[in-house]
Design a protein around this motif. Structure first.
Motif, PDB file in Angstrom:
ATOM      1  N   ARG A 122       7.719   6.290  -5.050  1.00  4.17           N
ATOM      2  CA  ARG A 122       6.741   7.295  -4.255  1.00  4.17           C
ATOM      3  C   ARG A 122       5.570   7.901  -5.222  1.00  4.17           C
ATOM      4  O   ARG A 122       4.304   7.559  -4.724  1.00  4.17           O
ATOM      5  N   VAL A 173       3.943   6.600   3.372  1.00  6.20           N
ATOM      6  CA  VAL A 173       4.529   6.798   2.081  1.00  6.20           C
ATOM      7  C   VAL A 173       6.147   7.182   2.411  1.00  6.20           C
ATOM      8  O   VAL A 173       7.001   6.416   1.902  1.00  6.20           O
ATOM      9  N   LYS A 222      -0.759   0.378   1.975  1.00  2.00           N
ATOM     10  CA  LYS A 222       0.384   0.893   1.020  1.00  2.00           C
ATOM     11  C   LYS A 222       1.543  -0.098   1.104  1.00  2.00           C
ATOM     12  O   LYS A 222       2.200  -0.092   0.159  1.00  2.00           O
ATOM     13  N   GLU A 270       1.744   7.313  -4.217  1.00  2.00           N
ATOM     14  CA  GLU A 270       0.882   8.133  -4.222  1.00  2.00           C
ATOM     15  C   GLU A 270      -0.226   8.121  -5.017  1.00  2.00           C
ATOM     16  O   GLU A 270      -1.399   8.638  -4.910  1.00  2.00           O
ATOM     17  N   SER A 271       0.147   7.661  -6.365  1.00  2.00           N
ATOM     18  CA  SER A 271      -1.052   7.482  -7.404  1.00  2.00           C
ATOM     19  C   SER A 271      -1.954   6.388  -7.268  1.00  2.00           C
ATOM     20  O   SER A 271      -2.871   5.781  -7.880  1.00  2.00           O
TER      21      SER A 271
END
Length: 235
Positions: free
Chosen positions: A160, A142, A107, A164-165
């Motif tokens: 964000r 995240v 991430k 998240e996607s």
């Protein structure tokens, strides 16, 4: 005006030698800044995951992780961390392995690509490495990543949404595929002008000398000169 020297850096924000290598490169560049014809550079960071199987929330400290992951005796791990802490200090970095929260970094790599699209990749790279190695912040979740992104000037909502996607996950995988194509097995790894490789956290003088050499030979270098530059840069 001549084209700048491109420096593509494969690194992982959880790699202690990558942060040291970043500092040494910066010191090497600073040493050339006062040159009458100072080298111009264009730096891009690329994704490399040292431990992609690491959970987001690892239950244990850095000694636990390395002892389990590498099968090393705890005493040997402690000695190794003391050594890298001392090397980091010489580069002006205060590593706090006692605070460090080991985590999965995919991430964080997605965030770096998001920051790159906004022209803030360098700021985000620095913030993530500082947060991880010197401040004991979590860089795998995240919520925590959004907070760090806002600190460097990124928008919280769009950041964000991107994380998240998994908007930038394909770019992360593309970086990793390119590393494999280059034969990169460890980081940091620096590729200059798409041709010359510097492996590891080399001293600042190494970067200074290579950059000056490549800059001096940027126009009309003969085959012999190009070979000489390659030999100097591949260490």
């Amino acid at each position: 005006m001549s084209q700048p020297i491109t420096i593509d850096i494969w690194s992982d924000i959880a790699c202690p030698w990558c942060y040291i290598g970043k500092r040494n490169l910066e010191a090497g560049l600073a040493a050339t800044a006062s040159d009458e014809d100072a080298p111009q550079v264009d730096i891009t960071f690329h994704s490399f995951e040292l431990s992609p199987d690491t959970p987001v929330d690892f239950d244990g400290d850095e000694i636990d992780f390395l002892a389990g992951h590498k099968g090393m005796p705890r005493e040997q791990v402690t000695q190794m961390l003391d050594n890298v802490t001392a090397v980091a200090a010489k580069a002006g970095l205060e590593y706090r392995f006692d605070l460090l929260k080991h985590t999965n970094t995919v991430k964080a790599h997605e965030l770096l690509h998001h920051a790159k699209a906004a022209g803030l990749q360098h700021e985000m790279e620095e913030r993530l490495m500082s947060a991880y190695f010197t401040e004991g912040k979590h860089v795998g979740r995240v919520d925590d990543l959004v907070e760090l992104a806002v600190e460097v000037g990124l928008d919280a909502e769009s950041t964000r949404a991107a994380l998240e996607s998994e908007t930038h996950l394909p770019a992360v995988r593309q970086d990793q595929a390119q590393a494999q194509a280059y034969g990169i097995q460890g980081v940091p790894f620096f590729v200059l002008n798409g041709q010359y490789g510097i492996s590891g956290a080399q001293p600042a003088d190494t970067f200074t000398n290579v950059l000056r050499d490549l800059w001096a030979k940027r126009d009309g270098a003969g085959a012999g000169e190009t070979a000489e530059a390659e030999e100097a840069a591949t260490v």
